[in-house]
Design a protein around this motif. Structure first.
Motif, PDB file in Angstrom:
ATOM      1  N   ARG A 273       0.841  -1.215   0.000  1.00  0.00           N
ATOM      2  CA  ARG A 273       0.000   0.000   0.000  1.00  0.00           C
ATOM      3  C   ARG A 273       0.867   1.253   0.000  1.00  0.00           C
ATOM      4  O   ARG A 273       0.520   2.260  -0.603  1.00  0.00           O
ATOM      5  CB  ARG A 273      -0.905   0.019   1.230  1.00  0.00           C
ATOM      6  N   SER A 277      -0.205   2.706  -5.945  1.00  0.00           N
ATOM      7  CA  SER A 277      -1.384   3.573  -5.855  1.00  0.00           C
ATOM      8  C   SER A 277      -2.615   2.790  -5.429  1.00  0.00           C
ATOM      9  O   SER A 277      -2.677   1.568  -5.589  1.00  0.00           O
ATOM     10  CB  SER A 277      -1.702   4.179  -7.221  1.00  0.00           C
ATOM     11  N   ARG A 278      -3.582   3.543  -4.964  1.00  0.00           N
ATOM     12  CA  ARG A 278      -4.858   2.931  -4.583  1.00  0.00           C
ATOM     13  C   ARG A 278      -5.594   2.463  -5.837  1.00  0.00           C
ATOM     14  O   ARG A 278      -5.400   3.004  -6.921  1.00  0.00           O
ATOM     15  CB  ARG A 278      -5.715   3.956  -3.837  1.00  0.00           C
ATOM     16  N   GLU A 336      -9.599   1.986   2.639  1.00  0.00           N
ATOM     17  CA  GLU A 336      -8.564   2.974   2.964  1.00  0.00           C
ATOM     18  C   GLU A 336      -7.512   2.275   3.819  1.00  0.00           C
ATOM     19  O   GLU A 336      -7.796   1.273   4.466  1.00  0.00           O
ATOM     20  CB  GLU A 336      -9.175   4.121   3.765  1.00  0.00           C
ATOM     21  N   LYS A 337      -6.324   2.856   3.881  1.00  0.00           N
ATOM     22  CA  LYS A 337      -5.245   2.230   4.673  1.00  0.00           C
ATOM     23  C   LYS A 337      -5.704   1.996   6.102  1.00  0.00           C
ATOM     24  O   LYS A 337      -6.416   2.793   6.659  1.00  0.00           O
ATOM     25  CB  LYS A 337      -4.040   3.150   4.691  1.00  0.00           C
TER      26      LYS A 337
END
Ligand SMILES: NC(=O)c1ccc[n+]([C@@H]2O[C@H](COP(=O)([O-])OP(=O)(O)OC[C@H]3O[C@@H](n4cnc5c(N)ncnc54)[C@H](O)[C@@H]3O)[C@@H](O)[C@H]2O)c1
Length: 337
Positions: A273, A277-278, A336-337
């Motif tokens: 992560r 990229s996301r 999300e992280k």
């Protein structure tokens, strides 16, 4: 080196055919000035995954026929994974098997795609749906080609190196985790590990019946992400970017299904992560991702089969996972992280 190899292995009257794409024609071919033999003809592809198609393969066969290529003439694939997969595939079927060599020019090509004899093209929106095992007679790896490779393509290749470091076990993985990816990262050690892991698995299992499948860690989800984003979120993820996200999901599955410990799972996925990229897709795409995974070649009996890890350095393959875990894994990738 290439010149002397060709002199030794060739035969009088042998013709040489060169396959490149627009970028490798421009950036890589000049670096071979004086080393390549005079070639009969060059076929230049449009760069990118869309060229890995049956239509392009057919054009290659026509081109070889028009130039009266024989099966013991030589096709030279100069480029990344698209060039070696497509060129290898075309060579495997042309006159029941033409001789070819790979000169990989991307990090993915050098660390993975050019070695091992898997060739293929995409079909019906699915990755590598047509393909063969057809080994190059030689592979020439020279890091100097990477000097012109764009940084996003380097990072994409880095994903395959990470996969192999994790497959190689703790000692290798711990070396990697200390550093964040940077353009200047010295990749020599990682490249060596990646090639050692790949070659040792390929030698034990040439046609992907057993341990070689371990190299598909991250690829069942990854290929689905790659295909989905190419059609729904153009221009789509690069192969390695998709594999990095696939490894996040499959590390999660490894924790749920094959017993990878929580701390290694979070360390590995956290590293991915931080460096990649996301995803551009959302949880709403889960159904389509599962449909695409149903096209995966490793499946059997109507079930999706994954290559997972019991621990770093300890792979498991042909693992079936309950749908609820697959959905959770996709959720884990997009969160999300
Ligand atoms: N057969 C296998 O075992 C295997 C393994 C891994 C990946 N693959 C396949 O490989 C493909 C991905 O490979 P890739 O990332 O090399 O893709 P690629 O061949 O599309 O190359 C990526 C981009 O870099 C450009 N490029 C190549 N060399 C360059 C250079 N030296 N300087 C500047 N630009 C350069 C290309 O033109 C292209 O735009 C996927 O289709 C994947 O499925 C196959």
């Amino acid at each position: 080196m290439i010149g002397s190899f060709l002199k030794k292995s060739g035969h009088p009257g042998q013709k040489f055919f060169l396959l490149t794409d627009r970028n490798t024609h421009e950036h890589c071919l000049p670096l071979l000035a004086g080393s390549l033999p005079v070639f009969e003809s060059e076929f230049i592809l449009e760069p990118g995954e869309a060229s890995k198609s049956l239509e392009e393969a057919e054009k290659l066969w026509q081109w070889l026929l028009e130039h009266e290529a024989h099966r013991d003439d030589l096709l030279i694939n100069l480029g990344g994974g698209v060039v070696s997969d497509l060129g290898g595939f075309a060579a495997s079927a042309y006159k029941r098997g033409m001789v070819y060599i790979n000169i990989p020019t991307t990090l993915i090509g050098q660390a993975d795609a050019a070695v091992g004899g898997k060739t293929g093209v995409n079909l019906g929106g699915g990755k590598n749906q047509l393909g063969s095992f057809h080994h190059p007679v030689a592979v020439f790896i020279d890091p100097k080609f990477l000097e012109t490779l764009p940084e996003d393509q380097m990072l994409s290749g880095y994903a395959e190196l990470l996969k192999c470091a994790f497959l190689a076990g703790d000692r290798h993985w711990e070396k990697v985790i200390k550093a964040r990816w940077e353009k200047e990262t010295d990749l020599t050690g990682l490249m060596r590990t990646a090639l050692e892991v790949k070659i040792s698995y390929v030698k034990k299992d040439l046609t992907d019946q057993g341990i070689r499948k371990a190299l598909n860690f991250g690829h069942t989800l990854g290929h689905a992400f790659e295909s989905l984003t190419m059609s729904k979120y153009p221009p789509g993820l690069l192969h390695g970017e998709a594999v990095a996200l696939g490894m996040i999901g499959e590390a999660f599955l490894s924790w749920r299904v094959t017993g990878l410990c929580w701390s290694k799972m979070t360390e590995f996925t956290g590293y991915l992560r931080n460096n990649f990229s996301r995803p551009p897709f959302t949880i709403e795409d889960s159904e389509e991702i599962i449909r695409l995974m149903m096209m995966d070649k490793k499946n059997s009996g109507g079930a999706i089969r994954f290559s997972l890890l019991k621990d770093s350095g300890d792979p498991a393959w042909d693992v079936e996972c309950e749908q609820q875990f697959i959905l959770k894994a996709i959720e884990f990738v997009v969160k999300e992280k």
